[in-house]
Design a protein around this motif. Sequence first.
Motif, PDB file in Angstrom:
ATOM      1  N   LEU A  61       0.812  -1.210   0.000  1.00  0.00           N
ATOM      2  CA  LEU A  61       0.000   0.000   0.000  1.00  0.00           C
ATOM      3  C   LEU A  61       0.853   1.271   0.000  1.00  0.00           C
ATOM      4  N   TYR A  62       2.039   1.185   0.605  1.00  0.00           N
ATOM      5  CA  TYR A  62       2.937   2.329   0.716  1.00  0.00           C
ATOM      6  C   TYR A  62       4.321   1.925   0.212  1.00  0.00           C
ATOM      7  N   PRO A  63       4.470   1.712  -1.097  1.00  0.00           N
ATOM      8  CA  PRO A  63       5.730   1.189  -1.629  1.00  0.00           C
ATOM      9  C   PRO A  63       6.929   2.125  -1.444  1.00  0.00           C
ATOM     10  N   LYS A  64       6.691   3.402  -1.252  1.00  0.00           N
ATOM     11  CA  LYS A  64       7.800   4.340  -1.080  1.00  0.00           C
ATOM     12  C   LYS A  64       8.145   4.569   0.388  1.00  0.00           C
ATOM     13  N   GLY A  65       7.282   4.098   1.285  1.00  0.00           N
ATOM     14  CA  GLY A  65       7.489   4.350   2.705  1.00  0.00           C
ATOM     15  C   GLY A  65       8.009   3.132   3.442  1.00  0.00           C
ATOM     16  N   ASN A  66       8.187   3.300   4.738  1.00  0.00           N
ATOM     17  CA  ASN A  66       8.592   2.213   5.616  1.00  0.00           C
ATOM     18  C   ASN A  66       7.420   1.938   6.559  1.00  0.00           C
ATOM     19  N   PRO A  67       6.685   0.861   6.320  1.00  0.00           N
ATOM     20  CA  PRO A  67       5.464   0.611   7.086  1.00  0.00           C
ATOM     21  C   PRO A  67       5.659  -0.133   8.401  1.00  0.00           C
ATOM     22  N   SER A  68       6.880  -0.519   8.746  1.00  0.00           N
ATOM     23  CA  SER A  68       7.053  -1.447   9.874  1.00  0.00           C
ATOM     24  C   SER A  68       6.480  -0.927  11.190  1.00  0.00           C
ATOM     25  N   LYS A  69       6.773   0.307  11.577  1.00  0.00           N
ATOM     26  CA  LYS A  69       6.269   0.825  12.855  1.00  0.00           C
ATOM     27  C   LYS A  69       4.744   0.974  12.849  1.00  0.00           C
ATOM     28  N   PHE A  70       4.229   1.631  11.818  1.00  0.00           N
ATOM     29  CA  PHE A  70       2.800   1.896  11.791  1.00  0.00           C
ATOM     30  C   PHE A  70       1.997   0.605  11.660  1.00  0.00           C
ATOM     31  N   ASP A 136       7.339   7.860   8.587  1.00  0.00           N
ATOM     32  CA  ASP A 136       8.007   6.738   7.913  1.00  0.00           C
ATOM     33  C   ASP A 136       7.088   6.128   6.858  1.00  0.00           C
ATOM     34  N   LEU A 137       5.842   5.908   7.237  1.00  0.00           N
ATOM     35  CA  LEU A 137       4.867   5.294   6.348  1.00  0.00           C
ATOM     36  C   LEU A 137       4.685   6.114   5.075  1.00  0.00           C
ATOM     37  N   LYS A 138       4.598   7.425   5.240  1.00  0.00           N
ATOM     38  CA  LYS A 138       4.350   8.320   4.112  1.00  0.00           C
ATOM     39  C   LYS A 138       5.638   8.824   3.458  1.00  0.00           C
ATOM     40  N   SER A 139       6.783   8.294   3.917  1.00  0.00           N
ATOM     41  CA  SER A 139       8.076   8.617   3.321  1.00  0.00           C
ATOM     42  C   SER A 139       8.412  10.110   3.373  1.00  0.00           C
ATOM     43  N   VAL A 140       8.105  10.738   4.498  1.00  0.00           N
ATOM     44  CA  VAL A 140       8.448  12.151   4.670  1.00  0.00           C
ATOM     45  C   VAL A 140       9.962  12.240   4.831  1.00  0.00           C
ATOM     46  N   PRO A 141      10.637  13.030   3.985  1.00  0.00           N
ATOM     47  CA  PRO A 141      12.101  13.127   4.061  1.00  0.00           C
ATOM     48  C   PRO A 141      12.573  13.638   5.433  1.00  0.00           C
TER      49      PRO A 141
END
Length: 194
Positions: A61-70, A136-141
């Motif tokens: 669902l979020y290929p550019k982000g890091n979903p592990s925490k959320f 992280d999920l939304k890949s905010v720099p």
Amino acid sequence: MGGKNTKNAAKPELTESEIHFLMDNTQYDRNAIIQWYNDFLRDCPDGKLDKKEFEKVYAQLYPKGNPSKFSSFVFEVFDADNNKYISFSEFLLAISALSDGDVTKRLRLTFQIYDVNNNNQIDIKEMTKVIEALYDLKSVPKDQRKGENSAASRAQAIFLKLDLDGSKGLNADEFINGCVNDNYLLSLLLPEGN
């Protein structure tokens, strides 16, 4: 989903009582429930979605982000019986709640996700952790997570606005009412936006 291979595993059955329960507690009709069930079994043949596979779903669902925490926070809420996996019924109830057009229902589930320690309040530490996980999920720099945009600063600003009784904790009503009346908070705090 990830798709596990399990040899000789008996295919779990969706009972008539489960179908009726899901029809009564989701917006889905019989045919939709059966379709969801078949899709769920395709990816989870044993009828169990574990935390690792759940994170893979979020990664899609979020290929550019890091979903592990959320995804970990969400998994804990979806796993209503705390048995370390999500059953089909738990999965569909949660999906239904998250996709429901009623913002209040979605915010109530979101409150449960953010209440990491399950004490019916969100404290500043929990809010900070969740905002970090959303970033992280939304890949905010990283360079956009500083100063007033840092997770800690955002959490503090949210508390100043929503913690009406000054208790240093947000109850469900404060959280929901505050978000419903503020489109910016709604878009920030609802995982999929509004």
